[in-house]
Design an enzyme around this catalytic site. Sequence first.
Site, PDB file in Angstrom:
ATOM      1  N   GLY A 165       0.813  -1.210   0.000  1.00 36.05           N
ATOM      2  CA  GLY A 165       0.000   0.000   0.000  1.00 36.05           C
ATOM      3  C   GLY A 165       0.850   1.265   0.000  1.00 36.05           C
TER       4      GLY A 165
ATOM      5  N   ASP B  53       3.490   2.342  -2.044  1.00 34.59           N
ATOM      6  CA  ASP B  53       4.163   1.971  -3.287  1.00 34.59           C
ATOM      7  C   ASP B  53       5.643   2.339  -3.407  1.00 34.59           C
ATOM      8  OD1 ASP B  53       1.443   1.663  -3.537  1.00 34.59           O
ATOM      9  OD2 ASP B  53       1.324   2.398  -5.584  1.00 34.59           O
TER      10      ASP B  53
ATOM     11  N   GLU C 198      -5.505  13.152  -2.289  1.00 34.11           N
ATOM     12  CA  GLU C 198      -4.994  11.815  -1.976  1.00 34.11           C
ATOM     13  C   GLU C 198      -3.969  11.871  -0.837  1.00 34.11           C
ATOM     14  OE1 GLU C 198      -3.153  10.163  -5.452  1.00 34.11           O
ATOM     15  OE2 GLU C 198      -2.982   8.144  -4.616  1.00 34.11           O
TER      16      GLU C 198
HETATM   17  C1  GLC Z   1      -1.806   4.055  -4.723  1.00 28.78           C
HETATM   18  C2  GLC Z   1      -1.512   3.847  -3.243  1.00 28.78           C
HETATM   19  C3  GLC Z   1      -2.275   2.633  -2.760  1.00 28.78           C
HETATM   20  C4  GLC Z   1      -3.750   2.800  -3.065  1.00 28.78           C
HETATM   21  C5  GLC Z   1      -4.001   3.121  -4.534  1.00 28.78           C
HETATM   22  C6  GLC Z   1      -5.438   3.518  -4.829  1.00 28.78           C
HETATM   23  O1  GLC Z   1      -1.332   3.014  -5.484  1.00 28.78           O
HETATM   24  O2  GLC Z   1      -0.153   3.723  -2.994  1.00 28.78           O
HETATM   25  O3  GLC Z   1      -2.065   2.434  -1.389  1.00 28.78           O
HETATM   26  O4  GLC Z   1      -4.473   1.668  -2.708  1.00 28.78           O
HETATM   27  O5  GLC Z   1      -3.182   4.195  -4.923  1.00 28.78           O
HETATM   28  O6  GLC Z   1      -5.832   4.604  -4.035  1.00 28.78           O
END
Ligand code: GLC
Length: 437
Positions: free
Chosen positions: A169, A171, A402
């Site tokens: 999560g 990245d 975000e």
């Molecule tokens: C990015 C984040 C990830 C999340 C995704 C969708 O890839 O790093 O944690 O689930 O976005 O929001």
Amino acid sequence: MDREFLSNQAKSILRANWRDGFTIPTGKLYPFQWNWDSGFVSIGLGHYTIEKAILEIGTLFSGQWANGMVPHILFHSEKEKSYFPNYDFWESQVNPGAPDKPKSSGITQPPVHGFVLENLLQLHPDNERLHRFIKKYFSKILAYHRFLYQYRDPEREGLIFIYHPWESGRDNSPIWDESLDRIEIDYNQLPPYQRRDTSVANASERPTSYQYDRYVYLLQLGKKYRYDGPEIYQESPFLVQDNMMNAILIKSNESLIRLGKRFGLNTKEVEEWQQQSKRVFDQKLWEESLGTYTSYDLRGNKRMKYKEIGGIVSLFASIPNKEKAKRINDYLMSLHDRGYYLCPSFDPDSSLFDSKRYWRGPIWPQMNWMIYKGLLNYDYHETASIVRGDILELVSKLGFYEYFESRKSDIETISKGYGGGNFSWTASTIFDLISVK
Ligand code: GLC
């Protein structure tokens, strides 16, 4: 803070991002259903429509594989082409247990669903529809955790591994740099691809192309072994027991145990996992010199010695004892005293810190939500209220983005948050946080 304004905004974002049975994280950047996003979104929906909250999780589990895995993305629409890597690149059908529909990615994300269901039950203790749902989905979540313990913990140690940074999560967190640097790319072997994210979001706030090549390399490695083959454990250059992934699993185990007992379901298996996982997490991942829990690099056989947000989530899963929790709390307070919003996703004192780039320093709303609850577990009310207040302030000033700038001194010169706008988990967690008086 105008509570009513924020909750109306949050609701309208969740409404706009609702598709047929699930919520997309944000319009342009992420047009499908993401695993852990859906969990957090369900909690926000639960405040005003329990039907949609239930449906959100139900739709997510419609993508569960026969081996128990819940994929990190479900591509409900095969016509939507604005995202890379899309379903045709993942080719989830290489695994015979992947459903034909919805198509999905081949990796997973933090298993939040156990604690999500418990949260929904706290909001609606007497809702019979929810009771039926929990009784039915208990075994599906259990099967998901069983997948993690069977396929991601081959030595039966009690900690599960990830083999792709996207599974964590977080990245592009600097924690993964060393493992990614191990990957030598042979450009004759890497399939050609075109990123889409940098045409819809500012490239300076997104991962670099060096990192993206390595993400694609690891995706290809997973695909080669049907995404669950034992060869992944033997061969992947990226093999990590992630602190946050394991803390979230432990938190969800704990919720499953309580839910199981409440509804008369069998909790023996999950209790066994839990006992071992909690103990081994504390012993293996605590790094005394840093005063935090680290992730463990199984390829390099060492703790990954960074201070970063994953270690703080241990509070949410009630893992540390009082002394360790105090060190984590003192650290957060020291960052607050030095002019940072809580909680930066990476150590501001490291040369790898970047207050603007994705997981290398900014503030993430769903992280604050978990850490806020974690601090309350240990009665750190003052720090908890800062963690809550900071994210409410950032969203009030800069919008439902975000992620956000973590340096207070920079905030006067900017007018918005970072990454995608009208973001679902931002709306959802704000909704939940403002419901606390
Ligand atoms: C990015 C984040 C990830 C999340 C995704 C969708 O890839 O790093 O944690 O689930 O976005 O929001």
